[in-house]
Design an enzyme around this catalytic site. Structure first.
Site, PDB file in Angstrom:
ATOM      1  N   ASP A   1       4.907   2.707  -3.772  1.00  0.00           N
ATOM      2  CA  ASP A   1       4.800   2.810  -2.314  1.00  0.00           C
ATOM      3  C   ASP A   1       4.973   4.256  -1.880  1.00  0.00           C
ATOM      4  OD1 ASP A   1       4.766   2.444   0.396  1.00  0.00           O
ATOM      5  OD2 ASP A   1       6.563   1.210   0.498  1.00  0.00           O
TER       6      ASP A   1
ATOM      7  N   ASP B   1      -1.433   5.754   2.735  1.00  0.00           N
ATOM      8  CA  ASP B   1      -0.357   4.824   2.410  1.00  0.00           C
ATOM      9  C   ASP B   1      -0.817   3.807   1.367  1.00  0.00           C
ATOM     10  OD1 ASP B   1       2.148   3.621   2.518  1.00  0.00           O
ATOM     11  OD2 ASP B   1       1.576   2.263   4.123  1.00  0.00           O
TER      12      ASP B   1
END
Length: 458
Positions: A144, A342
């Protein structure tokens, strides 16, 4: 028999006219095979790594795919995954709003590990498999870029979810150590607003909160991290002992933070591997990509990296969108709120004005396919029944510096729908999600202040 000269002349004239006046049409459509919509033959072989970095590389897999190290029998529906994705996107937007503007020792010069798509575990996020402790205990973790603190579930755990691997047992590792509250690492954690006080034994406690309302708490610790044949000493991470929300529905072992803050793996290894990492997200659950720490920075098309006082996020400036080779008529001011890259958000979020233009242009290029009912956050869907192959208009994102990123077919269509969504308004932060990043090696050159793209890397 030879072709008569007058026919050859007519053919050459036709081809010249096609290239001169309609050549873009040859390049403006991509072929989406039926197998792209649903997984075809399973191939869990090691990924091809096109990067010349020689970095430390680990495989990366889809969280719910057949190549996932922790497959599940009951994956959530796409609608459910996209519903969770909406929570994450809204949370990032709130956290980022208005704020634009401890290194471990590594035994090798760089590291690459495989990445995989995790559909078998109920998400469209990506996984790596690492070892923690001495001896190393296998842990399968999400990656992440929007998180800094890494964590795994640990024994004893008062409220943890079921996972495929064994819980990490700190008492079984000769190199494990919990940070005391007086340590600089704990002070740094408190400064990043992820400290959670002290335990009765004066051990540093952490807390992580996510956009879907879930959270995890436990002891902030260090141990040896094994990445393939390489290792990182004194890797800082959270030993999770209590969770709430959607974290309890997962089957992964934890999360590896690759954000720009002090606690992330990328920052911890920057002193020895350098301030650059890259990854390639595989297009399907049955293929592999890679994550490279200490990535080489040459050979990429680069755009400026925008940093802010929300250090976890890597910002970029999207300036235009092209459909079928033609740039859409979208005022540059529409993109002024900027965007972030992201890996943990699934679907790219665009300003409503930009999304409307994209949707309209894409529909115009898909008139041969009947429309289908909207699905969740998707409102531009098609009925491909009995159609193969499927021709779809190309879509390219244009970033500052004139960097054009031509999306793979897997980054354009998801489950028969255009894989983009609109933000609430044009002033909201844009997000470049992981579906649009598929098959592209994305470089985060923190030291050079750039984000890079290299097509067809996995």
């Amino acid at each position: 028999a030879s072709i008569p000269k007058f026919l050859l002349l007519l053919l050459c004239t036709y081809l010249h006219t096609l290239v001169a006046h309609g050549g873009d049409n040859l390049r403006s459509y991509k072929v989406l095979h039926a197998g792209s919509l649903k997984s075809a033959t399973v191939n869990c072989s090691q990924p091809k790594v096109s990067s010349s970095s020689g970095g430390v590389t680990v495989p990366l897999h889809h969280r719910h795919g057949p190549c996932s190290p922790v497959p599940s029998t009951e994956a959530p529906t796409l609608e459910e995954m996209l519903r969770r994705d909406q929570f994450r996107a809204a949370y990032i937007t709130r956290k980022y709003s208005g704020v634009m503007g401890g290194a471990g020792d590594v035994e090798q010069s760089d590291v690459t590990v495989p990445t995989t798509l995790g559909t078998s575990l109920g998400t469209l996020e990506y996984l790596i498999t690492v070892g923690i402790g001495s001896p190393a205990m296998t842990q399968t973790m999400l990656i992440d870029t929007g998180s800094d603190v890494s964590w795994v579930q640990c024994k004893p755990c008062s409220q943890c979810h079921t996972q495929a691997d064994s819980l990490f047992d700190p008492s079984s590792s000769s190199t494990y150590s919990a940070f005391p509250c007086s340590s600089s690492a704990c002070t740094q954690l408190r400064q990043s607003q992820q400290g959670n006080g002290c335990s009765s034994g004066s051990q540093c406690q952490y807390i992580v909160k996510y956009g879907d309302g879930s959270s995890g708490t436990g002891t902030y610790s260090s141990d040896k991290l094994t990445l393939g044949s390489s290792s990182v000493s004194y890797f800082q991470f959270g030993c999770s002992q209590s969770e709430s929300g959607n974290l309890l529905e997962d089957q992964t072992d934890g999360l590896m933070g690759l954000g720009g803050g002090a606690q992330s793996l990328a920052t911890q290894t920057a002193g020895t591997l350098g301030k650059a990492f890259s990854y390639c997200l595989p297009p399907t659950p049955d293929s592999s990509g890679f994550l490279t720490l200490g990535a080489a920075t040459s050979g990429f098309a680069k755009t400026q990296m925008l940093r802010s006082s929300a250090p976890a996020y890597y910002g970029v400036l999207l300036e235009a969108i092209r459909v079928g080779g033609r740039q859409l008529n979208i005022p540059a001011s529409v993109f002024s709120a900027k965007s972030i890259m992201d890996s943990g958000t699934i679907i790219t979020r665009l300003p409503p004005t930009a999304y409307s233009a994209l949707s309209a242009a894409f529909k115009a290029g898909m008139k041969q396919y009947p429309p289908a009912q909207p699905m969740g956050i998707f409102d531009t869907c098609f009925n491909f029944s009995g159609q193969s192959p499927i021709n779809i208009p190309s879509v390219a994102l244009v970033f500052s510096g004139g960097v054009v990123v031509d999306l793979a077919t897997d980054g354009i269509i998801l489950d028969s729908c255009l894989a983009f969504a609109a933000n609430s308004d044009d002033s909201s932060l844009g997000i470049i999600g992981n579906v649009q990043q598929r098959t592209i090696e994305v470089l985060y050159d923190v030291g050079g202040g750039a984000v890079g793209f290299k097509a067809g890397a996995c």
